[in-house]
Design a protein around this motif. Structure first.
Motif, PDB file in Angstrom:
ATOM      1  N   SER A 179       0.833  -1.187   0.000  1.00 37.93           N
ATOM      2  CA  SER A 179       0.000   0.000   0.000  1.00 37.93           C
ATOM      3  C   SER A 179       0.875   1.246   0.000  1.00 37.93           C
ATOM      4  CB  SER A 179      -0.922  -0.001   1.210  1.00 37.93           C
ATOM      5  OG  SER A 179      -0.188   0.212   2.386  1.00 37.93           O
ATOM      6  N   ALA A 180       0.284   2.346  -0.358  1.00 42.41           N
ATOM      7  CA  ALA A 180       1.026   3.609  -0.372  1.00 42.41           C
ATOM      8  C   ALA A 180       1.580   3.938   1.009  1.00 42.41           C
ATOM      9  CB  ALA A 180       0.123   4.731  -0.871  1.00 42.41           C
ATOM     10  N   THR A 181       0.835   3.592   2.046  1.00 36.09           N
ATOM     11  CA  THR A 181       1.290   3.868   3.412  1.00 36.09           C
ATOM     12  C   THR A 181       2.551   3.081   3.741  1.00 36.09           C
ATOM     13  OG1 THR A 181      -0.973   4.292   4.109  1.00 36.09           O
ATOM     14  CG2 THR A 181       0.621   3.809   5.843  1.00 36.09           C
ATOM     15  N   SER A 182       2.546   1.785   3.448  1.00 35.60           N
ATOM     16  CA  SER A 182       3.729   0.981   3.768  1.00 35.60           C
ATOM     17  C   SER A 182       4.915   1.358   2.898  1.00 35.60           C
ATOM     18  CB  SER A 182       3.420  -0.514   3.654  1.00 35.60           C
ATOM     19  OG  SER A 182       3.134  -0.868   2.324  1.00 35.60           O
ATOM     20  N   LEU A 183       4.663   1.753   1.657  1.00 41.48           N
ATOM     21  CA  LEU A 183       5.759   2.196   0.792  1.00 41.48           C
ATOM     22  C   LEU A 183       6.354   3.507   1.303  1.00 41.48           C
ATOM     23  CD1 LEU A 183       4.227   1.287  -2.661  1.00 41.48           C
ATOM     24  CD2 LEU A 183       6.213   0.204  -1.581  1.00 41.48           C
ATOM     25  N   ALA A 184       5.514   4.410   1.792  1.00 38.96           N
ATOM     26  CA  ALA A 184       6.013   5.666   2.355  1.00 38.96           C
ATOM     27  C   ALA A 184       6.827   5.399   3.622  1.00 38.96           C
ATOM     28  CB  ALA A 184       4.850   6.609   2.659  1.00 38.96           C
ATOM     29  N   GLN A 185       6.388   4.460   4.438  1.00 40.41           N
ATOM     30  CA  GLN A 185       7.134   4.107   5.650  1.00 40.41           C
ATOM     31  C   GLN A 185       8.484   3.489   5.295  1.00 40.41           C
ATOM     32  OE1 GLN A 185       4.226   1.559   7.478  1.00 40.41           O
ATOM     33  NE2 GLN A 185       3.314   3.235   8.662  1.00 40.41           N
ATOM     34  N   THR A 232      -2.109  -3.741  -1.892  1.00 44.25           N
ATOM     35  CA  THR A 232      -3.419  -3.862  -1.252  1.00 44.25           C
ATOM     36  C   THR A 232      -4.324  -2.692  -1.607  1.00 44.25           C
ATOM     37  OG1 THR A 232      -2.546  -2.826   0.758  1.00 44.25           O
ATOM     38  CG2 THR A 232      -2.546  -5.236   0.670  1.00 44.25           C
ATOM     39  N   ASP A 233      -3.740  -1.530  -1.925  1.00 46.87           N
ATOM     40  CA  ASP A 233      -4.551  -0.374  -2.287  1.00 46.87           C
ATOM     41  C   ASP A 233      -4.909  -0.354  -3.775  1.00 46.87           C
ATOM     42  OD1 ASP A 233      -1.859   0.036  -2.784  1.00 46.87           O
ATOM     43  OD2 ASP A 233      -1.870   2.143  -2.212  1.00 46.87           O
ATOM     44  N   PHE A 234      -4.270  -1.197  -4.579  1.00 42.27           N
ATOM     45  CA  PHE A 234      -4.587  -1.355  -6.004  1.00 42.27           C
ATOM     46  C   PHE A 234      -4.600  -2.853  -6.309  1.00 42.27           C
ATOM     47  CE2 PHE A 234      -2.582   2.858  -5.842  1.00 42.27           C
ATOM     48  CZ  PHE A 234      -3.527   3.616  -6.492  1.00 42.27           C
ATOM     49  N   PRO A 235      -5.649  -3.578  -5.885  1.00 43.55           N
ATOM     50  CA  PRO A 235      -5.642  -5.038  -6.016  1.00 43.55           C
ATOM     51  C   PRO A 235      -5.847  -5.549  -7.444  1.00 43.55           C
ATOM     52  CG  PRO A 235      -7.703  -4.308  -5.051  1.00 43.55           C
ATOM     53  CD  PRO A 235      -6.827  -3.094  -5.180  1.00 43.55           C
ATOM     54  N   ALA A 236      -6.368  -4.730  -8.338  1.00 45.35           N
ATOM     55  CA  ALA A 236      -6.673  -5.202  -9.687  1.00 45.35           C
ATOM     56  C   ALA A 236      -5.457  -5.089 -10.603  1.00 45.35           C
ATOM     57  CB  ALA A 236      -7.825  -4.396 -10.274  1.00 45.35           C
ATOM     58  N   GLY A 294      10.334   3.703  -5.312  1.00 49.11           N
ATOM     59  CA  GLY A 294       9.747   4.692  -6.214  1.00 49.11           C
ATOM     60  C   GLY A 294       8.992   4.048  -7.361  1.00 49.11           C
ATOM     61  N   ALA A 295       9.539   2.979  -7.910  1.00 51.63           N
ATOM     62  CA  ALA A 295       8.850   2.262  -8.982  1.00 51.63           C
ATOM     63  C   ALA A 295       7.566   1.619  -8.474  1.00 51.63           C
ATOM     64  CB  ALA A 295       9.769   1.203  -9.579  1.00 51.63           C
ATOM     65  N   ALA A 296       7.604   1.093  -7.262  1.00 51.46           N
ATOM     66  CA  ALA A 296       6.409   0.475  -6.687  1.00 51.46           C
ATOM     67  C   ALA A 296       5.320   1.509  -6.421  1.00 51.46           C
ATOM     68  CB  ALA A 296       6.768  -0.261  -5.389  1.00 51.46           C
ATOM     69  N   VAL A 297       5.700   2.697  -6.002  1.00 50.80           N
ATOM     70  CA  VAL A 297       4.727   3.773  -5.779  1.00 50.80           C
ATOM     71  C   VAL A 297       4.070   4.165  -7.100  1.00 50.80           C
ATOM     72  CG1 VAL A 297       4.502   6.217  -5.145  1.00 50.80           C
ATOM     73  CG2 VAL A 297       5.817   4.670  -3.692  1.00 50.80           C
ATOM     74  N   ALA A 298       4.862   4.229  -8.164  1.00 49.67           N
ATOM     75  CA  ALA A 298       4.341   4.637  -9.473  1.00 49.67           C
ATOM     76  C   ALA A 298       3.417   3.588 -10.085  1.00 49.67           C
ATOM     77  CB  ALA A 298       5.502   4.923 -10.420  1.00 49.67           C
ATOM     78  N   ARG A 299       3.607   2.315  -9.718  1.00 48.84           N
ATOM     79  CA  ARG A 299       2.798   1.240 -10.299  1.00 48.84           C
ATOM     80  C   ARG A 299       1.489   1.137  -9.522  1.00 48.84           C
ATOM     81  NH1 ARG A 299       2.629  -3.083  -8.067  1.00 48.84           N
ATOM     82  NH2 ARG A 299       4.736  -3.084  -7.238  1.00 48.84           N
ATOM     83  N   GLN A 300       0.414   1.568 -10.126  1.00 43.48           N
ATOM     84  CA  GLN A 300      -0.879   1.575  -9.445  1.00 43.48           C
ATOM     85  C   GLN A 300      -1.733   0.398  -9.893  1.00 43.48           C
ATOM     86  OE1 GLN A 300      -2.482   5.519  -9.948  1.00 43.48           O
ATOM     87  NE2 GLN A 300      -0.981   6.370  -8.562  1.00 43.48           N
ATOM     88  N   GLU A 301      -1.169  -0.787  -9.752  1.00 43.30           N
ATOM     89  CA  GLU A 301      -1.859  -2.031 -10.063  1.00 43.30           C
ATOM     90  C   GLU A 301      -1.129  -3.156  -9.348  1.00 43.30           C
ATOM     91  OE1 GLU A 301      -1.606  -3.665 -13.940  1.00 43.30           O
ATOM     92  OE2 GLU A 301       0.556  -3.478 -14.039  1.00 43.30           O
ATOM     93  N   SER A 302      -1.759  -4.310  -9.299  1.00 45.95           N
ATOM     94  CA  SER A 302      -1.116  -5.520  -8.806  1.00 45.95           C
ATOM     95  C   SER A 302      -0.824  -6.402 -10.008  1.00 45.95           C
ATOM     96  CB  SER A 302      -2.029  -6.269  -7.827  1.00 45.95           C
ATOM     97  OG  SER A 302      -2.122  -5.563  -6.616  1.00 45.95           O
ATOM     98  N   ARG A 303       0.352  -6.978 -10.028  1.00 48.01           N
ATOM     99  CA  ARG A 303       0.718  -7.864 -11.132  1.00 48.01           C
ATOM    100  C   ARG A 303       1.689  -8.909 -10.598  1.00 48.01           C
ATOM    101  NH1 ARG A 303      -0.293  -7.888 -16.350  1.00 48.01           N
ATOM    102  NH2 ARG A 303      -1.153  -5.807 -16.274  1.00 48.01           N
TER     103      ARG A 303
END
Length: 75
Positions: A1-7, A56-60, A41-50
């Protein structure tokens, strides 16, 4: 999630601010921290799950990214 990535990014930044020696081990740690922050940074930019990259914040999975990039060239 964005929260855990920011942490995670905050923890990496805190480690990068620590001062250390100027030997090979500290240089390697500094390089690893740069790589780790790039991955976050790459994980934050990727707004999907693959695949294993689950958010968890972008499960699709986004259909717009359902293609492959193939690079060709001579070695």
């Amino acid at each position: 999630s964005a929260t855990s990535l920011a942490q995670t990014d905050a923890a990496l930044r805190a480690l990068a601010r620590r001062t250390g020696g100027h030997d090979a081990a500290w240089s390697e740690l500094a390089n690893l921290l740069v790589c780790a922050r790039a991955l976050v940074g790459a994980a934050v930019a990727r707004q999907e799950s693959r695949g294993a990259h689950d958010r968890t914040d972008f499960p699709a999975t986004s259909a717009s990214y359902a293609h492959r990039f193939l690079l060709e060239g001579s070695p």
